[in-house]
Design a protein around this motif. Sequence first.
Motif, mmCIF file in Angstrom:
data_model
loop_
_atom_site.group_PDB
_atom_site.id
_atom_site.type_symbol
_atom_site.label_atom_id
_atom_site.label_comp_id
_atom_site.label_asym_id
_atom_site.label_seq_id
_atom_site.Cartn_x
_atom_site.Cartn_y
_atom_site.Cartn_z
ATOM 1 N N ASN A 398 -0.082 -4.244 2.596
ATOM 2 C CA ASN A 398 -0.190 -4.187 4.050
ATOM 3 C C ASN A 398 -0.354 -2.766 4.564
ATOM 4 O O ASN A 398 -0.621 -2.561 5.739
ATOM 5 C CB ASN A 398 1.039 -4.829 4.697
ATOM 6 C CG ASN A 398 1.143 -6.306 4.344
ATOM 7 O OD1 ASN A 398 0.127 -6.993 4.267
ATOM 8 N ND2 ASN A 398 2.364 -6.778 4.129
ATOM 9 N N ARG A 399 -0.156 -1.795 3.653
ATOM 10 C CA ARG A 399 -0.304 -0.384 4.055
ATOM 11 C C ARG A 399 -1.412 0.290 3.265
ATOM 12 O O ARG A 399 -1.388 1.490 3.029
ATOM 13 C CB ARG A 399 1.011 0.368 3.848
ATOM 14 C CG ARG A 399 2.172 -0.251 4.609
ATOM 15 C CD ARG A 399 3.434 0.568 4.462
ATOM 16 N NE ARG A 399 4.562 -0.057 5.159
ATOM 17 C CZ ARG A 399 5.772 0.463 5.217
ATOM 18 N NH1 ARG A 399 6.016 1.630 4.635
ATOM 19 N NH2 ARG A 399 6.735 -0.157 5.866
ATOM 20 N N GLY A 400 -2.346 -0.485 2.812
ATOM 21 C CA GLY A 400 -3.478 0.086 2.093
ATOM 22 C C GLY A 400 -3.324 0.128 0.611
ATOM 23 O O GLY A 400 -4.217 0.576 -0.088
ATOM 24 N N GLY A 401 -2.188 -0.322 0.107
ATOM 25 C CA GLY A 401 -1.986 -0.312 -1.338
ATOM 26 C C GLY A 401 -2.577 -1.539 -1.996
ATOM 27 O O GLY A 401 -3.195 -2.393 -1.356
ATOM 28 N N GLY A 402 -2.366 -1.659 -3.309
ATOM 29 C CA GLY A 402 -2.862 -2.810 -4.040
ATOM 30 C C GLY A 402 -1.829 -3.903 -4.082
ATOM 31 O O GLY A 402 -0.797 -3.861 -3.409
ATOM 32 N N VAL A 403 -2.133 -4.913 -4.882
ATOM 33 C CA VAL A 403 -1.220 -6.047 -5.013
ATOM 34 C C VAL A 403 -0.414 -5.953 -6.310
ATOM 35 O O VAL A 403 0.283 -6.897 -6.665
ATOM 36 C CB VAL A 403 -2.002 -7.380 -4.962
ATOM 37 C CG1 VAL A 403 -2.659 -7.552 -3.634
ATOM 38 C CG2 VAL A 403 -3.015 -7.451 -6.095
ATOM 39 N N GLY A 404 -0.527 -4.854 -7.004
ATOM 40 C CA GLY A 404 0.252 -4.686 -8.230
ATOM 41 C C GLY A 404 -0.366 -5.334 -9.442
ATOM 42 O O GLY A 404 0.350 -5.701 -10.378
ATOM 43 N N LEU A 405 -1.696 -5.488 -9.454
ATOM 44 C CA LEU A 405 -2.368 -6.137 -10.591
ATOM 45 C C LEU A 405 -3.317 -5.211 -11.341
ATOM 46 O O LEU A 405 -3.791 -5.566 -12.409
ATOM 47 C CB LEU A 405 -3.154 -7.362 -10.100
ATOM 48 C CG LEU A 405 -2.321 -8.539 -9.590
ATOM 49 C CD1 LEU A 405 -3.233 -9.621 -9.038
ATOM 50 C CD2 LEU A 405 -1.458 -9.089 -10.716
ATOM 51 N N GLY A 406 -3.620 -4.044 -10.775
ATOM 52 C CA GLY A 406 -4.613 -3.164 -11.407
ATOM 53 C C GLY A 406 -4.225 -2.752 -12.809
ATOM 54 O O GLY A 406 -4.991 -2.908 -13.763
ATOM 55 N N LEU A 407 -3.019 -2.204 -12.966
ATOM 56 C CA LEU A 407 -2.577 -1.770 -14.289
ATOM 57 C C LEU A 407 -2.368 -2.960 -15.219
ATOM 58 O O LEU A 407 -2.629 -2.871 -16.429
ATOM 59 C CB LEU A 407 -1.288 -0.957 -14.163
ATOM 60 C CG LEU A 407 -1.400 0.381 -13.436
ATOM 61 C CD1 LEU A 407 -0.035 1.063 -13.374
ATOM 62 C CD2 LEU A 407 -2.406 1.292 -14.122
#
Length: 440
Positions: A398-407
């Motif tokens: 919600n603040r421009g970050g990812g969803v925690g799936l990239g790594l």
Amino acid sequence: MTLRMKSFLPHGLIGRALLILVLPVVTLQLVVSLIIIQRHFDGVTRQMSRTVRVEVAWLLSEVEAARDLGAAQAGMGRIASGLGLGAALPATGAPPAQDQRLWWDLSGREVGTVLHEGLAGLEVVDLLTNPREVQLWLRTDFGLMRVDVPRTRVTASNPHQLLVISILASVVMTGVAYLFLRNQLVPINRLAQAAEAFGRGQTLPYKPRGALEVRAAGKAFLDMRARIERQIEQRTLLLSGVSHDLRGPITRLKLGLSLLPEDEETEALQADVTAMERLVEEFLAFARGDALEETVTAAPSEVVQELVGRWARRGEAVTLGDLAPIGPMRLRVQAVERALDNLIGNGLRHGSRVRVMTLASERFLRIVVEDDGPGIPQARREEAMQPFARLDAARDPNRGGGVGLGLSIAADIARSHGGELRLGQSEALGGLKAELLLAR
């Protein structure tokens, strides 16, 4: 001590099987053969030495019964020539101080023991001066007498012939056992190759062969592979349907919002729809994985150059570092590009510069992505690679970050290529260093 012993033990299954099966049998055979042979030839040697002892005792009694030295020499020569012995009276030279023989001459020990038992005048038994003869030094009334007995008269010829035959037979049987074991282990090696290839997303042709247990393991592997492929196919079909069903409403929302008057509320709604679209894409990418993507032969340096070039053409601060001189290798190019896109996107999201380079070792290709961001503390690097892991508020979607799936996606892609994802501290840029290891 245990580690030192393990370094000398064979690491392969054939070597260990030979060590377990053949070594005890061969050792037992050699030990038993040695004991039987030694006991047998010790008995033969004692019997032959007793015969020689009787002959020498007769010769000595004839010399002792003579009136003078001339008669003693005449009688000695007559008897010695008839028995095939050599004799000299008085003997020339000095006798050894004690019995002499080679330390490993076990039959020679028996010869000396038997001759000393029945010859009172025997001083020295010499088996060392002339290996082909046994020199006996005897004390007589006319001085020292030396009797030369052929060695073949007291010991059997080739006493260790049976031992040599046993060793040769053991070598031949070990070779035969090796061939049989090798043929039995070939199906196991093929099963291991098929399983390893399937772990990398490749389907090698495999047919169960070998012993019943190996065939059972092979059939279980084929059943497991078929089930996994069916599940992956069903999941892919499901995700394709979900993707199609979700893209339609999102596209209609974007179209509807584009027709509304532009104001702050409309822009916020458009940003929400864009974020929703991105979240759906990342969820689908994570769930889809790369198992069904085609593996092709490609040059890693060209893949990295093309990817960095795309980011640079967008105006992003992504530079290319050193590229290892490595030839083409089997890759899922789209999956590798997706993993690198995630790593580069993370670096640009939390930093301002990203550098990509490749390093090569004998077993792995390492694609290194470094940034100048805050990095990840060492204690939380394993947590960062877990699905849906967000370490701080800056990574909130919600603040421009990812969803925690990239790594997590990058780590799964590395594992499917026989490697892993490693996180560390960049020495050059000061931020996060992500190493994507791919097996060569």
